[in-house]
Design a protein around this motif. Structure first.
Motif, mmCIF file in Angstrom:
data_model
loop_
_atom_site.group_PDB
_atom_site.id
_atom_site.type_symbol
_atom_site.label_atom_id
_atom_site.label_comp_id
_atom_site.label_asym_id
_atom_site.label_seq_id
_atom_site.Cartn_x
_atom_site.Cartn_y
_atom_site.Cartn_z
ATOM 1 N N CYS A 1 0.875 -1.175 0.000
ATOM 2 C CA CYS A 1 0.000 0.000 0.000
ATOM 3 C C CYS A 1 0.913 1.226 0.000
ATOM 4 C CB CYS A 1 -0.904 0.003 1.229
ATOM 5 S SG CYS A 1 -1.977 1.455 1.310
ATOM 6 N N GLU A 2 0.689 2.089 -0.975
ATOM 7 C CA GLU A 2 1.532 3.284 -1.080
ATOM 8 C C GLU A 2 1.076 4.402 -0.149
ATOM 9 O OE1 GLU A 2 -0.213 2.243 -4.095
ATOM 10 O OE2 GLU A 2 1.369 0.759 -4.372
ATOM 11 N N HIS A 3 -0.103 4.251 0.408
ATOM 12 C CA HIS A 3 -0.667 5.297 1.265
ATOM 13 C C HIS A 3 -0.341 4.997 2.727
ATOM 14 C CE1 HIS A 3 -2.746 6.510 -2.348
ATOM 15 N NE2 HIS A 3 -3.146 5.270 -2.489
ATOM 16 N N ASP B 1 -7.107 5.989 2.801
ATOM 17 C CA ASP B 1 -6.544 5.893 1.450
ATOM 18 C C ASP B 1 -5.937 4.515 1.164
ATOM 19 O OD1 ASP B 1 -7.121 8.629 1.041
ATOM 20 O OD2 ASP B 1 -5.249 9.193 2.070
ATOM 21 N N CYS B 2 -6.061 3.597 2.066
ATOM 22 C CA CYS B 2 -5.374 2.301 1.954
ATOM 23 C C CYS B 2 -5.857 1.500 0.737
ATOM 24 C CB CYS B 2 -5.592 1.482 3.224
ATOM 25 S SG CYS B 2 -4.748 -0.115 3.173
ATOM 26 N N SER B 3 -4.950 1.263 -0.184
ATOM 27 C CA SER B 3 -5.315 0.535 -1.408
ATOM 28 C C SER B 3 -5.603 -0.944 -1.132
ATOM 29 C CB SER B 3 -4.212 0.677 -2.458
ATOM 30 O OG SER B 3 -2.993 0.144 -1.960
ATOM 31 N N ILE B 4 -5.019 -1.509 -0.112
ATOM 32 C CA ILE B 4 -5.297 -2.906 0.249
ATOM 33 C C ILE B 4 -6.759 -3.035 0.670
ATOM 34 C CG2 ILE B 4 -4.802 -4.767 1.883
ATOM 35 C CD1 ILE B 4 -1.900 -3.735 1.978
ATOM 36 N N GLN C 1 -9.176 -1.006 -0.043
ATOM 37 C CA GLN C 1 -10.005 -0.693 -1.209
ATOM 38 C C GLN C 1 -10.182 -1.934 -2.090
ATOM 39 O OE1 GLN C 1 -11.529 2.224 -1.632
ATOM 40 N NE2 GLN C 1 -10.578 3.123 0.172
ATOM 41 N N ARG C 2 -9.085 -2.636 -2.359
ATOM 42 C CA ARG C 2 -9.153 -3.832 -3.204
ATOM 43 C C ARG C 2 -9.954 -4.949 -2.539
ATOM 44 N NH1 ARG C 2 -3.138 -4.681 -4.334
ATOM 45 N NH2 ARG C 2 -2.764 -2.587 -3.653
ATOM 46 N N GLN D 1 -13.683 -4.627 -3.179
ATOM 47 C CA GLN D 1 -14.174 -4.825 -4.552
ATOM 48 C C GLN D 1 -14.805 -6.213 -4.699
ATOM 49 O OE1 GLN D 1 -10.632 -4.278 -6.877
ATOM 50 N NE2 GLN D 1 -10.640 -2.051 -6.635
ATOM 51 N N CYS E 1 -11.735 -9.485 -6.381
ATOM 52 C CA CYS E 1 -10.498 -9.106 -5.717
ATOM 53 C C CYS E 1 -9.440 -10.181 -5.927
ATOM 54 C CB CYS E 1 -10.750 -8.917 -4.210
ATOM 55 S SG CYS E 1 -9.247 -8.599 -3.264
#
Length: 131
Positions: A111-113, A118-121, A123-124, A127, A130
């Motif tokens: 996670c770049e955030h 804002d955590c992309s992990i 977020q995914r 979905q 996933c």
């Protein structure tokens, strides 16, 4: 030997030994006048066999079959072959599933955030499709 000695020799807890007896994997122990269970070398051998089967993750129902077939030494060993082949297939299937799980987790790992919002992990994981 007493159950505590059997447990020490075979590295199987006494509670498990009693359970195996209850389940019919081990024959019912002989009892002395004071009620203590007593075991012999055959019990040691059987218990070590059961412990090794369990270390291969063989189900108790299959171990029961393996214990039973040994009572007929002149019988065909196809039952043994079938049980081991089935166990190998189960392990291979588990390995494939674990490899997929590893790939999914690897895809999620970064996670770049630096904030939860804002955590992309996360977020995914939300979905529908996933990983």
């Amino acid at each position: 030997m007493k159950i505590s000695e059997l447990a020490a020799v075979t590295q199987v807890p006494t509670k498990t030994i009693r359970y195996y007896e209850q389940e019919g994997l081990l024959p019912e122990a002989k009892r002395s006048a004071n009620g203590y269970r007593y075991y012999g070398q055959q019990d040691v051998d059987t218990l070590i066999f059961i412990r090794r089967c369990r270390s291969l993750n063989i189900a108790l129902s299959d171990i029961r079959k393996l214990v039973e077939v040994q009572k007929q030494p002149q019988g065909c060993c196809s039952v043994v072959d079938d049980i081991i082949a089935e166990q190998l297939a189960k392990i291979q299937q588990t390995q494939r599933e674990l490899a997929k799980l590893e790939a999914s987790l690897t895809a999620l790992i970064t996670c770049e955030h630096h904030k939860i919002q804002d955590c992309s992990i996360l977020q995914r994981l939300k979905q529908a499709e996933c990983c």
